[in-house]
Motif scaffolding. Structure first.
Motif, PDB file in Angstrom:
ATOM      1  N   THR A  26     -11.351  -3.769   0.471  1.00  0.00           N
ATOM      2  CA  THR A  26     -11.169  -3.466  -0.949  1.00  0.00           C
ATOM      3  C   THR A  26      -9.713  -3.438  -1.367  1.00  0.00           C
ATOM      4  O   THR A  26      -9.396  -3.468  -2.550  1.00  0.00           O
ATOM      5  CB  THR A  26     -11.810  -2.113  -1.301  1.00  0.00           C
ATOM      6  N   ASN A  27      -8.809  -3.364  -0.377  1.00  0.00           N
ATOM      7  CA  ASN A  27      -7.389  -3.301  -0.700  1.00  0.00           C
ATOM      8  C   ASN A  27      -6.804  -4.696  -0.875  1.00  0.00           C
ATOM      9  O   ASN A  27      -5.701  -4.875  -1.285  1.00  0.00           O
ATOM     10  CB  ASN A  27      -6.624  -2.554   0.393  1.00  0.00           C
ATOM     11  N   TYR A  83     -11.500   0.722   3.923  1.00  0.00           N
ATOM     12  CA  TYR A  83     -10.996   0.152   2.680  1.00  0.00           C
ATOM     13  C   TYR A  83     -10.308  -1.179   2.863  1.00  0.00           C
ATOM     14  O   TYR A  83      -9.736  -1.716   1.932  1.00  0.00           O
ATOM     15  CB  TYR A  83     -10.043   1.139   2.003  1.00  0.00           C
ATOM     16  N   SER A  84     -10.334  -1.727   4.084  1.00  0.00           N
ATOM     17  CA  SER A  84      -9.604  -2.962   4.362  1.00  0.00           C
ATOM     18  C   SER A  84     -10.073  -4.105   3.476  1.00  0.00           C
ATOM     19  O   SER A  84      -9.270  -4.956   3.073  1.00  0.00           O
ATOM     20  CB  SER A  84      -9.738  -3.345   5.841  1.00  0.00           C
ATOM     21  N   GLY A 119       0.784  -1.222   0.000  1.00  0.00           N
ATOM     22  CA  GLY A 119       0.000   0.000   0.000  1.00  0.00           C
ATOM     23  C   GLY A 119       0.813   1.267   0.000  1.00  0.00           C
ATOM     24  O   GLY A 119       0.320   2.333  -0.370  1.00  0.00           O
ATOM     25  N   THR A 166     -13.684  -0.028  -4.074  1.00  0.00           N
ATOM     26  CA  THR A 166     -13.120   1.126  -3.365  1.00  0.00           C
ATOM     27  C   THR A 166     -13.977   2.366  -3.565  1.00  0.00           C
ATOM     28  O   THR A 166     -14.299   3.085  -2.608  1.00  0.00           O
ATOM     29  CB  THR A 166     -11.684   1.403  -3.849  1.00  0.00           C
ATOM     30  N   ARG A 191      -6.314   2.327  -2.077  1.00  0.00           N
ATOM     31  CA  ARG A 191      -5.111   2.043  -2.871  1.00  0.00           C
ATOM     32  C   ARG A 191      -5.340   2.161  -4.376  1.00  0.00           C
ATOM     33  O   ARG A 191      -4.494   2.692  -5.102  1.00  0.00           O
ATOM     34  CB  ARG A 191      -4.576   0.650  -2.531  1.00  0.00           C
ATOM     35  N   SER A 192      -6.469   1.655  -4.845  1.00  0.00           N
ATOM     36  CA  SER A 192      -6.714   1.724  -6.287  1.00  0.00           C
ATOM     37  C   SER A 192      -6.850   3.180  -6.749  1.00  0.00           C
ATOM     38  O   SER A 192      -6.425   3.533  -7.861  1.00  0.00           O
ATOM     39  CB  SER A 192      -7.957   0.924  -6.669  1.00  0.00           C
TER      40      SER A 192
END
Length: 263
Positions: free
Chosen positions: A262-263, A259-260, A51, A243, A206-207
């Motif tokens: 989705t990352n 976001y946990s 990340g 995300t 992240r995305s």
């Protein structure tokens, strides 16, 4: 990745942050190719799984540049420097190819290749006594590590010429004014501030960060119309990702996004 700790001599991965030690106290905090090469390997192996990337030195300086005594002792100086520049440039290429934000914790001096790596970072945090210097003209050499490409894009072509040709020493205030350092904190807070920022980014969208970096990287060679088209495609694509959905739903629901998943 959460609460994970993978340790080598130079590379540590914790909570999605890949920390790479680029210089050690050995040889006067000059560039340590154990860290550079281990960092390149880790960046390639973990490219889409980290990340944030945190660059730091383990001694009093971020990096004092190349090992000049090693240059002098080489049987063939040209061959030696060609080899180590090749390794350094593979590291810079790996940093540039990473979708994760790159943070530099710039304590003490960042000279020569150390300054090049500061310029290669997305965000560089310095201390009140941080100093930067190209250092190449001082030993009759020319830049490596991408400085002749990154520095003009940060400070402008004219200012870059002056800094490189005069081998200027930049204090923290001037480096921040020019945009080489993103922020300046107390010397004793540099590493903690950079680490906290890296962890915050690693826990973020992240995305979205990857797409922001992609847009920024292509913008210098794009027309405004081309960039507008790229932004439209990027934001509309992001809206349908896990995300993007989490971010929008959290805003509407007046809660902090998580976001946990989705990352």
């Amino acid at each position: 990745m959460t609460s994970t700790d993978q340790q080598t001599d130079y590379v540590t991965e914790v909570d999605g942050v890949l920390q790479i030690i680029i210089a050690t106290a050995a040889n006067g905090t000059s560039l340590d190719f154990g860290g550079i090469n281990a960092g390149t390997a880790a960046l390639r192996a973990r490219k889409n799984e980290i990340g944030a990337i945190l660059l730091t030195g383990s001694g009093p300086n971020f990096c004092a540049g190349g090992n000049v005594r090693g240059f002098a002792a080489a049987a063939d100086r040209s061959v030696h420097i060609h080899e180590i520049a090749t390794d350094l440039h593979e590291f810079v290429r790996a940093l540039a190819a990473s979708p994760a934000p790159v943070i530099a914790a710039v304590q003490g001096w960042a000279a020569g290749a150390g300054m090049s790596l500061v310029c290669a970072a997305d965000i560089a945090i310095g201390g009140n006594s941080t100093k930067l210097r190209p250092a190449y003209p001082g030993i009759g050499l020319t830049p490596d590590g991408g400085m002749s490409w990154t520095l003009p894009r940060i400070v402008g072509a004219g200012r870059a010429r002056e800094i490189l040709l005069t081998d200027a020493v930049l204090d923290a205030e001037e480096a921040a004014r020019l945009g080489i350092l993103s922020r300046v904190v107390a010397d004793e807070e540099v590493r903690a501030e950079a680490d906290a920022l890296a962890k915050s980014l690693a826990a973020g969208p992240r995305s979205a960060y990857a797409s922001i970096k992609k847009l920024l990287n292509q913008s210098p060679t794009a027309t405004l119309s081309e960039q507008l088209d790229s932004e439209r495609e990027s934001i509309s694509t992001a809206a349908s990702t896990p995300t993007g959905r989490e971010g929008v739903d959290a805003f509407v629901g007046k809660r902090k996004p998580d976001y946990s998943a989705t990352n």
